[in-house]
Design a protein around this motif. Structure first.
Motif, short mmCIF file in Angstrom:
data_model
loop_
_atom_site.label_atom_id
_atom_site.label_comp_id
_atom_site.label_asym_id
_atom_site.label_seq_id
_atom_site.Cartn_x
_atom_site.Cartn_y
_atom_site.Cartn_z
N TRP A 6 0.83 -1.20 0.00
CA TRP A 6 0.00 0.00 0.00
C TRP A 6 0.87 1.26 0.00
CZ3 TRP A 6 -0.52 3.99 3.54
CH2 TRP A 6 -1.57 4.88 3.29
N LEU A 7 1.90 1.26 0.85
CA LEU A 7 2.80 2.41 0.94
C LEU A 7 3.52 2.64 -0.39
CD1 LEU A 7 4.01 4.63 2.70
CD2 LEU A 7 5.74 2.98 3.45
N ALA A 8 4.00 1.56 -0.99
CA ALA A 8 4.68 1.68 -2.28
C ALA A 8 3.73 2.25 -3.33
CB ALA A 8 5.22 0.33 -2.71
N GLU A 9 2.52 1.75 -3.35
CA GLU A 9 1.53 2.24 -4.32
C GLU A 9 1.23 3.72 -4.10
OE1 GLU A 9 -0.78 2.26 -7.55
OE2 GLU A 9 0.45 0.56 -6.92
N GLN A 10 1.15 4.14 -2.86
CA GLN A 10 0.91 5.55 -2.55
C GLN A 10 2.05 6.43 -3.06
OE1 GLN A 10 -2.00 6.82 -1.35
NE2 GLN A 10 -2.62 4.69 -1.65
N ARG A 11 3.27 5.97 -2.85
CA ARG A 11 4.44 6.74 -3.32
C ARG A 11 4.46 6.82 -4.84
NH1 ARG A 11 8.63 7.73 0.74
NH2 ARG A 11 7.38 7.65 2.62
N ILE A 12 4.12 5.74 -5.49
CA ILE A 12 4.08 5.74 -6.96
C ILE A 12 3.02 6.71 -7.46
CG2 ILE A 12 3.51 4.33 -8.99
CD1 ILE A 12 4.83 1.94 -7.50
N GLN A 13 1.83 6.66 -6.87
CA GLN A 13 0.75 7.56 -7.27
C GLN A 13 1.15 9.02 -7.06
OE1 GLN A 13 -2.05 6.80 -8.86
NE2 GLN A 13 -1.47 4.63 -8.83
N GLU A 14 1.82 9.30 -5.94
CA GLU A 14 2.27 10.65 -5.63
C GLU A 14 3.30 11.13 -6.66
OE1 GLU A 14 5.00 12.48 -2.14
OE2 GLU A 14 3.28 11.27 -1.47
N GLU A 20 6.85 13.07 -12.14
CA GLU A 20 8.22 12.54 -12.13
C GLU A 20 8.45 11.46 -13.17
OE1 GLU A 20 9.78 11.71 -8.20
OE2 GLU A 20 8.33 13.12 -7.35
N PHE A 21 7.40 10.87 -13.71
CA PHE A 21 7.55 9.81 -14.71
C PHE A 21 7.29 10.33 -16.12
CE2 PHE A 21 5.93 7.04 -11.07
CZ PHE A 21 7.20 6.69 -10.67
N ALA A 22 7.02 11.63 -16.27
CA ALA A 22 6.57 12.18 -17.55
C ALA A 22 7.62 12.13 -18.65
CB ALA A 22 6.10 13.61 -17.35
#
Length: 136
Positions: A6-14, A20-22
């Motif tokens: 869950w924490l990893a998913e939250q960081r990725i979404q943020e 940052e992935f653009a």
């Protein structure tokens, strides 16, 4: 473990919201996945690590060198411009490379491994249309 996911998913979404992935290389293009189905399962991880480090297994390098020497020998035979000494030198180098490859495969127990033999044939075809036993 669910909390970590869950924490990893939250960081990725943020990070996605922050853009940052653009501008990453390959953005918007399909992934280039590697087909490792021809590599024996017990060798896949080590081959992948070596490939990422820019290294090749010695047996692959030797196979490639054998193909190159075979092509040079064929060019010598067809051109007619080469001396007998050049051909003998190339034949000697090729014999040494093949001997080293055979010894290496025996040391690693790969000469009787069917999956490795199939992989070797596939590499030979890709490098120059030569099968494992040297046939074209």
């Amino acid at each position: 473990m669910a909390i970590l996911s869950w924490l990893a998913e939250q960081r990725i979404q943020e990070a996605m919201r922050g853009g940052e992935f653009a501008n990453l290389p390959g953005h918007g293009k399909p992934l280039e996945l590697e087909d490792l189905s021809g590599v024996p399962e017990e060798l896949r991880m080590s081959y992948k690590i070596m490939k990422n480090a820019g290294l090749l297994p010695e047996e692959v390098t030797l196979r490639a060198e054998c193909v190159t020497l075979e092509e040079l020998l064929m060019a010598c035979h067809t051109s007619g411009n080469s001396t007998g000494g050049e051909r003998k030198e190339l034949e000697g180098k090729l014999s040494l490379k093949r001997l080293r490859l055979q010894m290496l495969l025996q040391e690693r127990g790969l000469e009787s491994n069917a999956a490795y033999a199939d992989y070797g044939d596939a590499i030979g075809q890709r490098l120059g249309g030569v099968e494992r036993d040297g046939r074209e």
